[in-house]
Every structure is written in C-alpha cells, then in structure tokens.
Design a protein around this motif. Structure first.
Motif, PDB file in Angstrom:
ATOM      1  N   SER A  57       0.846  -1.194   0.000  1.00 25.08           N
ATOM      2  CA  SER A  57       0.000   0.000   0.000  1.00 25.08           C
ATOM      3  C   SER A  57       0.882   1.245   0.000  1.00 25.08           C
ATOM      4  O   SER A  57       1.846   1.328   0.772  1.00 25.08           O
ATOM      5  N   PRO A  58       0.574   2.249  -0.847  1.00 25.19           N
ATOM      6  CA  PRO A  58       1.404   3.464  -0.911  1.00 25.19           C
ATOM      7  C   PRO A  58       1.009   4.488   0.146  1.00 25.19           C
ATOM      8  O   PRO A  58       0.912   5.688  -0.136  1.00 25.19           O
ATOM      9  N   THR A  59       0.763   4.027   1.361  1.00 21.46           N
ATOM     10  CA  THR A  59       0.315   4.923   2.429  1.00 21.46           C
ATOM     11  C   THR A  59       1.426   5.227   3.442  1.00 21.46           C
ATOM     12  O   THR A  59       1.177   5.899   4.439  1.00 21.46           O
ATOM     13  N   GLY A  60       2.623   4.720   3.180  1.00 20.66           N
ATOM     14  CA  GLY A  60       3.744   4.965   4.090  1.00 20.66           C
ATOM     15  C   GLY A  60       4.995   4.272   3.596  1.00 20.66           C
ATOM     16  O   GLY A  60       4.995   3.657   2.525  1.00 20.66           O
ATOM     17  N   ASP A  61       6.070   4.379   4.374  1.00 20.72           N
ATOM     18  CA  ASP A  61       7.319   3.721   4.002  1.00 20.72           C
ATOM     19  C   ASP A  61       7.145   2.212   3.994  1.00 20.72           C
ATOM     20  O   ASP A  61       6.363   1.660   4.792  1.00 20.72           O
ATOM     21  N   MET A  62       7.881   1.537   3.113  1.00 17.92           N
ATOM     22  CA  MET A  62       7.816   0.077   3.099  1.00 17.92           C
ATOM     23  C   MET A  62       8.462  -0.463   4.376  1.00 17.92           C
ATOM     24  O   MET A  62       9.600  -0.129   4.706  1.00 17.92           O
ATOM     25  N   SER A  63       7.729  -1.290   5.097  1.00 20.01           N
ATOM     26  CA  SER A  63       8.247  -1.872   6.332  1.00 20.01           C
ATOM     27  C   SER A  63       9.120  -3.074   6.008  1.00 20.01           C
ATOM     28  O   SER A  63       9.058  -3.631   4.910  1.00 20.01           O
ATOM     29  N   ILE A  64       9.906  -3.506   6.987  1.00 23.27           N
ATOM     30  CA  ILE A  64      10.733  -4.698   6.764  1.00 23.27           C
ATOM     31  C   ILE A  64       9.847  -5.936   6.650  1.00 23.27           C
ATOM     32  O   ILE A  64      10.214  -6.900   5.980  1.00 23.27           O
ATOM     33  N   GLU A  65       8.658  -5.892   7.286  1.00 18.27           N
ATOM     34  CA  GLU A  65       7.729  -7.012   7.142  1.00 18.27           C
ATOM     35  C   GLU A  65       7.216  -7.084   5.700  1.00 18.27           C
ATOM     36  O   GLU A  65       7.125  -8.163   5.111  1.00 18.27           O
ATOM     37  N   ASP A  66       6.899  -5.919   5.122  1.00 16.94           N
ATOM     38  CA  ASP A  66       6.484  -5.870   3.712  1.00 16.94           C
ATOM     39  C   ASP A  66       7.582  -6.440   2.818  1.00 16.94           C
ATOM     40  O   ASP A  66       7.309  -7.197   1.885  1.00 16.94           O
ATOM     41  N   LEU A  67       8.816  -6.036   3.098  1.00 17.18           N
ATOM     42  CA  LEU A  67       9.930  -6.506   2.272  1.00 17.18           C
ATOM     43  C   LEU A  67      10.081  -8.019   2.380  1.00 17.18           C
ATOM     44  O   LEU A  67      10.313  -8.704   1.374  1.00 17.18           O
ATOM     45  N   ARG A  68       9.945  -8.553   3.592  1.00 15.06           N
ATOM     46  CA  ARG A  68      10.052 -10.011   3.762  1.00 15.06           C
ATOM     47  C   ARG A  68       8.969 -10.724   2.943  1.00 15.06           C
ATOM     48  O   ARG A  68       9.230 -11.747   2.290  1.00 15.06           O
ATOM     49  N   ILE A  69       7.765 -10.155   2.935  1.00 10.23           N
ATOM     50  CA  ILE A  69       6.670 -10.728   2.143  1.00 10.23           C
ATOM     51  C   ILE A  69       7.016 -10.699   0.658  1.00 10.23           C
ATOM     52  O   ILE A  69       6.782 -11.665  -0.070  1.00 10.23           O
ATOM     53  N   ALA A  70       7.580  -9.575   0.204  1.00  3.71           N
ATOM     54  CA  ALA A  70       7.973  -9.460  -1.209  1.00  3.71           C
ATOM     55  C   ALA A  70       9.033 -10.493  -1.561  1.00  3.71           C
ATOM     56  O   ALA A  70       8.954 -11.163  -2.602  1.00  3.71           O
ATOM     57  N   LEU A  71      10.037 -10.634  -0.696  1.00  5.74           N
ATOM     58  CA  LEU A  71      11.120 -11.597  -0.936  1.00  5.74           C
ATOM     59  C   LEU A  71      10.573 -13.021  -1.051  1.00  5.74           C
ATOM     60  O   LEU A  71      10.925 -13.765  -1.971  1.00  5.74           O
ATOM     61  N   PHE A  72       9.702 -13.388  -0.108  1.00 12.99           N
ATOM     62  CA  PHE A  72       9.198 -14.762  -0.089  1.00 12.99           C
ATOM     63  C   PHE A  72       8.307 -15.044  -1.303  1.00 12.99           C
ATOM     64  O   PHE A  72       8.360 -16.123  -1.883  1.00 12.99           O
ATOM     65  N   ASN A  73       7.468 -14.074  -1.668  1.00 14.60           N
ATOM     66  CA  ASN A  73       6.623 -14.259  -2.850  1.00 14.60           C
ATOM     67  C   ASN A  73       7.474 -14.427  -4.103  1.00 14.60           C
ATOM     68  O   ASN A  73       7.222 -15.306  -4.930  1.00 14.60           O
ATOM     69  N   TYR A  74       8.506 -13.588  -4.223  1.00 11.32           N
ATOM     70  CA  TYR A  74       9.386 -13.692  -5.394  1.00 11.32           C
ATOM     71  C   TYR A  74      10.092 -15.047  -5.423  1.00 11.32           C
ATOM     72  O   TYR A  74      10.147 -15.718  -6.460  1.00 11.32           O
ATOM     73  N   MET A  75      10.635 -15.464  -4.267  1.00 14.88           N
ATOM     74  CA  MET A  75      11.412 -16.701  -4.224  1.00 14.88           C
ATOM     75  C   MET A  75      10.558 -17.924  -4.558  1.00 14.88           C
ATOM     76  O   MET A  75      10.980 -18.804  -5.310  1.00 14.88           O
ATOM     77  N   VAL A  76       9.337 -17.977  -3.983  1.00 14.68           N
ATOM     78  CA  VAL A  76       8.474 -19.126  -4.251  1.00 14.68           C
ATOM     79  C   VAL A  76       8.038 -19.132  -5.718  1.00 14.68           C
ATOM     80  O   VAL A  76       7.987 -20.190  -6.349  1.00 14.68           O
ATOM     81  N   ALA A  77       7.744 -17.953  -6.272  1.00 18.71           N
ATOM     82  CA  ALA A  77       7.379 -17.876  -7.693  1.00 18.71           C
ATOM     83  C   ALA A  77       8.525 -18.375  -8.562  1.00 18.71           C
ATOM     84  O   ALA A  77       8.317 -19.111  -9.533  1.00 18.71           O
ATOM     85  N   LYS A  78       9.737 -18.001  -8.182  1.00 21.30           N
ATOM     86  CA  LYS A  78      10.926 -18.430  -8.931  1.00 21.30           C
ATOM     87  C   LYS A  78      11.087 -19.954  -8.836  1.00 21.30           C
ATOM     88  O   LYS A  78      11.370 -20.633  -9.835  1.00 21.30           O
ATOM     89  N   GLN A  79      10.909 -20.482  -7.630  1.00 22.86           N
ATOM     90  CA  GLN A  79      11.039 -21.932  -7.442  1.00 22.86           C
ATOM     91  C   GLN A  79       9.976 -22.708  -8.225  1.00 22.86           C
ATOM     92  O   GLN A  79      10.253 -23.765  -8.779  1.00 22.86           O
ATOM     93  N   LYS A  80       8.764 -22.164  -8.261  1.00 21.90           N
ATOM     94  CA  LYS A  80       7.670 -22.839  -8.951  1.00 21.90           C
ATOM     95  C   LYS A  80       7.643 -22.539 -10.449  1.00 21.90           C
ATOM     96  O   LYS A  80       6.835 -23.125 -11.184  1.00 21.90           O
ATOM     97  N   ASP A  81       8.503 -21.578 -10.874  1.00 23.31           N
ATOM     98  CA  ASP A  81       8.542 -21.150 -12.270  1.00 23.31           C
ATOM     99  C   ASP A  81       7.181 -20.619 -12.716  1.00 23.31           C
ATOM    100  O   ASP A  81       6.656 -21.007 -13.758  1.00 23.31           O
ATOM    101  N   VAL A  82       6.600 -19.747 -11.880  1.00 26.04           N
ATOM    102  CA  VAL A  82       5.338 -19.091 -12.230  1.00 26.04           C
ATOM    103  C   VAL A  82       5.540 -17.579 -12.146  1.00 26.04           C
ATOM    104  O   VAL A  82       6.566 -17.101 -11.666  1.00 26.04           O
ATOM    105  N   ASN A  83       4.550 -16.820 -12.590  1.00 31.39           N
ATOM    106  CA  ASN A  83       4.664 -15.368 -12.612  1.00 31.39           C
ATOM    107  C   ASN A  83       4.633 -14.771 -11.207  1.00 31.39           C
ATOM    108  O   ASN A  83       3.962 -15.283 -10.305  1.00 31.39           O
TER     109      ASN A  83
END
Length: 435
Positions: A7-33
């Motif tokens: 959400s663009p309502t404030g600075d990105m939190s470290i929790e948000d970043l962890r969520i982004a990292l995990f989503n990216y990594m699992v997508a990469k592992q599964k070879d999906v978008n």
C-alpha cells in the motif's frame, strides 16, 4: 501466480519486504509469474510518490516481476462484480445509519457477545438501486453470510476452520461506490489467478472473508495461504515503521546493503544451512513449510554482523565505489576497518578522514608539520618499513612523538588497523593523504 500487494500509504516496512522476498522466491522456485499490485484504493491515506519508492526498493533487491498494476485500475470490475452478487441475491443493500449500527454494537457489548450484523436490510436487493439513487439515500452493499464453516489451507499453520457466524454479512461496497479492502483484494486475486497468497499473520482474519467472496463469485480455483508470523521489536511488540530499523528506508539511510537485509529477513525464524548466504543460494533450499510458527524478534546486532560479512564478500572495486573511488585497493582498505565497524556509514566515517585535509592543530601539530614536509619531498617508497625508516631518519622523532603523529597524518585518527596494512593501499594517494 504469486503477488506482492503493498500500500502506498507509508514507508515500506521490513515485514512488507520479507513478504515481497518470499513471494518472489516461491514464484521463482515454482517457475510461475510474480506480479506487483499497488493497493491504492485508500485515496485519503495514499502518499504521492510512495508507489515509485516501493518499485525502487523492489529494483534494489533485484526482484524482477512480470507486471505492475494499481488496484484502482480495477474499480469498474469491483463494482460490476458487487452488482452481480446483488442480482444473484448473494449480497444485499444496506441503508442502516451509523446510529443504528452503533446501537446494535452497544447492545452486543452490553450482552457481552461478539457483534454480528442484525440482518435488518437483508431483503433489499438490486431492484432497490434505482429508487435509492433517485432519492439520494446512502447505502452500502453487504455480502450474505456463509452458512457453513470456511477452511483456510495454510502452509505454516495447517488447516484453519472459521465458524460461519464469525464471517458475518460484511460490507463489500462502500457508500461512495468504492470496494472494501477484502472485496477488492479477493476480486483482484481471482482476476490474476493467484494460486498462493503469502502475507502477514495479522491479515489472517481477512482470509475467510476473501475465500467466501471468491466462492460466491463462483471461482473454483481457491488459493493456498501462508500467513507469516509477525516480526517483533526488542520490547516484544509488533515491529512498525516508527521503530528504528522498522522500515527499509531507515536501513538504507543507516548503511545496510540489500544483500545483507535480504539474508537476515530470510534467516529470521528459518532453518538455514548457514547464516550467511545470497538470495540465489537460498533459492536452492528455501521452504515455506520450515518457517517457525511463532513470532520472530528483530535483532539489529545480528543484522549488523551479517552486513559486515556481505561487505567483506563484496568485490573490492565495487566496494570502493561506495566511497567515490573506482580502485580495488580502496575496497581492500575499507575491509581492514570491517573488524570494528559494520555498515557503509560507519565505513565512510573511517575512510573519509584518510583523504580529508588533516587537522594540524593541537598536541601533535609540530610533529605533523615536520612529517608533512618530509612526505611531500620523499621519493616513492613501496615498502612501509622503508617508508617508516625514511621518516624516522629525516625527522629525528621517536616513540610516541613519532607513531601517533604518523598515524594521524596518514589516517586522521589515533587508532585503527596496522599502518603496515594501510600504507600499501593508500601509497598512490600519499601526497593527498598527508596534507
């Protein structure tokens, strides 16, 4: 398909970043978008430029994505789907006033029972729309409550059963025609074909509602979920962007680098083969199901240690560019100081004085002036011991009168790594350094 939905309502939190990292990594592992969806429907709280800032951070952490969209782009679809539920009698119009709802809530509070919507308007359907709009009577659209428990399939917590009455007849379309968070989120996940939702456990209560929405819309491809345990601060409270180290922006401003931050966030509450690793290495063994079910405490000292290790592993020339050089020797020089400091900012406080004009005032003023003259007129001497011998011979200084002023004129500080290690690395800059 996996998504990161900040959400663009404030600075990105470290929790948000962890969520982004995990989503990216699992997508990469599964070879999906892997897609990014900026959840910008809260117009009053949106901060101009925060969406760009979010994308810049994603870029810094090298998280390539297949598409980027703003949730507001789907507003018409949200409204159409809400009307469809109305027409199918899976939702209803509610004209209850705030006073009426407050009265119901107070009654529930008095009776010491959880508040549930009374159902006062549950018979009002799509046929009422025209009349209400004509008479300018404000209304919201509520979804009909489920008649059976809702099961959430969570990869960390297992299956979670939510009783039907806990979901209730919640609002899906506000009086101004905008969708509520749960409705917009469920519709967008459905439209995108999101197969796994990875997010914070503080959104766990939203999940049954979103599953219910998709079910009533006839969506058969229900998603799995992973609700990540919260990150806590040193006091054991949920980490927020108001905490030191709570936002990615704060970490960057204090000299932490992306590789180290990612390493630490993947390490938190996880079983890893080593403490220090890169994201490409983590992709080989990362497994959501092995994450701790309990909240994790953020430890800045561990992050500092990891940051220092990643700086040590950085290419020497690349490290030097952080201080305005393109010289591998300056990178090596910086690494000498990683025995005592851990961040880019702290390194800069050590490197900058070496190349800054020296302070020739104070206790060692005369000795430093003597050394400056000798160094400026000395031939290029490769070996430190030979350099030291030349200054000793020409100056006639000895003991503390020699060593402390020599360190001050070469580094700008009274303490630090051995001069014999520093000298070969600053030798080409000697005339600039000793002035």
């Amino acid at each position: 398909m996996l998504r990161f939905a900040p959400s663009p309502t404030g600075d990105m939190s470290i929790e948000d970043l962890r969520i982004a990292l995990f989503n990216y990594m699992v997508a990469k592992q599964k070879d999906v978008n892997f897609i990014v969806r900026i959840e910008d429907l809260d117009k009053e709280r949106n901060i101009t430029g925060k969406d760009t800032e979010i994308m810049d951070i994603i870029e810094k952490f090298a998280l390539p994505h297949d598409s980027v969209s703003h949730q507001s782009e789907n507003l018409h679809i949200h409204q159409t789907l809400a009307i469809r539920l109305l027409e199918e009698k899976k939702a209803f119009i509610c004209t209850c006033t705030p006073e009426q709802l407050n009265e119901e809530q107070e009654e529930a509070k008095h009776n010491k029972v959880p508040y549930r919507y009374s159902g006062r308007c549950s018979a009002m359907g799509a046929e009422e729309l025209h009349k209400l709009k004509e008479e300018k009577i404000p209304f919201v659209v509520r979804i009909k409550a489920p008649d059976a428990p809702i099961i959430t399939h969570d990869l960390i917590k297992g299956d979670i059963e939510t009783p039907a009455d806990e979901v209730d007849s919640f609002v899906i379309l506000n009086a101004d025609g905008t969708p509520t968070y749960d409705f917009a989120c469920a519709c967008d996940d459905m439209i995108s074909g999101i197969s796994l939702v990875i997010r914070s456990e503080d959104q766990l209560s939203n999940t049954p509602k979103q599953i219910h929405i998709k079910t009533l819309l006839g969506y058969e491809q229900q998603a799995d979920y992973t609700h990540l345990p919260m990150i806590l601060n040193a006091e054991g409270k949920k980490m927020s962007t108001n905490d030191d180290a709570g936002s990615v922006k704060w970490l960057f401003e204090h000299g932490f680098i992306p590789d180290a931050i990612a390493n630490y966030l993947i390490l938190l509450g996880n079983q890893t083969p080593s403490e220090i690793f890169t994201m490409p290495e983590a992709l080989k063994w990362f497994d959501l199901s092995r994450l701790s079910k309990s909240p994790v405490i953020f430890d800045i000292d561990t992050l500092r240690s990891i940051n220092a290790e990643h700086l040590k592993q950085m290419d020497d020339k690349r490290l030097s560019t952080l201080f305005g050089f393109a010289d591998a020797d300056i990178g090596k020089l910086a690494k000498l100081y990683l025995q005592e400091v851990c961040t880019i900012n702290e390194l800069e406080s050590k490197i900058k004085p070496i190349f800054a004009p020296k302070n020739f005032e104070g206790k060692w003023s005369a000795q430093m002036h003597t050394m400056e003259d000798i160094i400026q007129n000395a031939p290029m001497i490769n070996d430190f011991n030979a350099f030291k011998a030349h200054i000793l011979k020409e100056s006639g200084l000895e003991g503390e009168d020699f060593f402390t002023p020599l360190r001050l004129i070469l580094t700008g500080a009274e303490h630090g790594p051995e001069l014999s290690e520093i000298y070969p690395l600053i030798k080409p800059y000697l005339l600039e350094v000793a002035s």
